[in-house]
Design a protein around this motif. Structure first.
Motif, short mmCIF file in Angstrom:
data_model
loop_
_atom_site.label_atom_id
_atom_site.label_comp_id
_atom_site.label_asym_id
_atom_site.label_seq_id
_atom_site.Cartn_x
_atom_site.Cartn_y
_atom_site.Cartn_z
N TRP A 145 -10.69 -12.51 -3.89
CA TRP A 145 -11.78 -11.62 -4.31
C TRP A 145 -11.24 -10.33 -4.91
CZ3 TRP A 145 -12.67 -6.68 -2.51
CH2 TRP A 145 -13.84 -6.07 -2.98
N PHE A 146 -10.28 -9.73 -4.25
CA PHE A 146 -9.71 -8.47 -4.71
C PHE A 146 -9.05 -8.62 -6.09
CE2 PHE A 146 -6.32 -5.22 -4.71
CZ PHE A 146 -7.11 -4.10 -4.58
N ILE A 147 -8.25 -9.66 -6.24
CA ILE A 147 -7.58 -9.91 -7.52
C ILE A 147 -8.60 -10.22 -8.61
CG2 ILE A 147 -6.02 -11.49 -8.73
CD1 ILE A 147 -4.46 -11.68 -6.03
N ALA A 148 -9.61 -11.02 -8.28
CA ALA A 148 -10.64 -11.36 -9.27
C ALA A 148 -11.44 -10.14 -9.69
CB ALA A 148 -11.57 -12.44 -8.71
N ALA A 149 -11.81 -9.30 -8.75
CA ALA A 149 -12.59 -8.11 -9.08
C ALA A 149 -11.80 -7.18 -10.00
CB ALA A 149 -13.01 -7.37 -7.81
N LEU A 150 -10.54 -6.96 -9.67
CA LEU A 150 -9.71 -6.12 -10.53
C LEU A 150 -9.47 -6.76 -11.89
CD1 LEU A 150 -7.07 -4.71 -8.02
CD2 LEU A 150 -9.03 -3.53 -9.02
N ILE A 155 -11.43 -9.00 -13.51
CA ILE A 155 -12.65 -8.97 -14.32
C ILE A 155 -12.88 -7.56 -14.86
CG2 ILE A 155 -15.17 -9.23 -14.27
CD1 ILE A 155 -14.73 -11.41 -12.11
N GLU A 156 -12.64 -6.57 -14.03
CA GLU A 156 -12.81 -5.19 -14.47
C GLU A 156 -11.88 -4.87 -15.63
OE1 GLU A 156 -12.80 -0.66 -12.70
OE2 GLU A 156 -11.64 -2.19 -11.68
N GLN A 157 -10.64 -5.30 -15.53
CA GLN A 157 -9.67 -5.03 -16.60
C GLN A 157 -10.05 -5.76 -17.90
OE1 GLN A 157 -7.20 -2.75 -16.68
NE2 GLN A 157 -8.15 -2.15 -14.76
N LEU A 158 -10.58 -6.97 -17.76
CA LEU A 158 -11.02 -7.71 -18.94
C LEU A 158 -12.18 -7.01 -19.65
CD1 LEU A 158 -10.88 -11.42 -17.77
CD2 LEU A 158 -9.45 -10.34 -19.50
#
Length: 108
Positions: free
Chosen positions: A95-100, A102-105
């Motif tokens: 979750w943490f890696i995905a949230a960061l 997606i935000e960067q994308l």
């Protein structure tokens, strides 16, 4: 003020959830969305539309990452017979890696 607004929206969503089937949707519709809407409404009054747009985007990214969390946790528990603690801890990292990510994308 936030507690009153949040409580009223929780009440509205709980009433909606009461008429939906299956009843397992009741918790889904009564807590997180209503608190998020109350938070956004109060932020709009205090901070303005630009701030609310950023907050809303952040909430949407968190929700997408949380859906991935739930999917990964379920797969680890059901397919691989992991303990709930191990599956949740691993899915939390995802979750943490995905949230960061997606935000960067979106921002980057």
């Amino acid at each position: 003020m936030r507690f009153i607004a949040g409580g009223l929206v929780v009440l509205a969503f709980a009433s909606l959830a009461d008429v939906l089937r299956p009843k397992s949707f009741a918790g889904l519709f009564s807590a997180a969305p209503s608190v998020a809407l109350a938070t956004l409404a109060l932020a709009f009054i205090k901070q303005g539309a630009d701030y609310v747009a950023i907050e809303g985007r952040s909430m949407a990214i968190g929700a997408l990452a949380f859906a991935l969390f739930g999917f990964i946790a379920c797969q680890l528990i059901m397919r691989f017979s992991w303990s709930s603690f191990a599956a949740s801890a691993t899915a939390l990292l995802v979750w943490f890696i995905a949230a960061l990510g997606i935000e960067q994308l979106l921002i980057g």
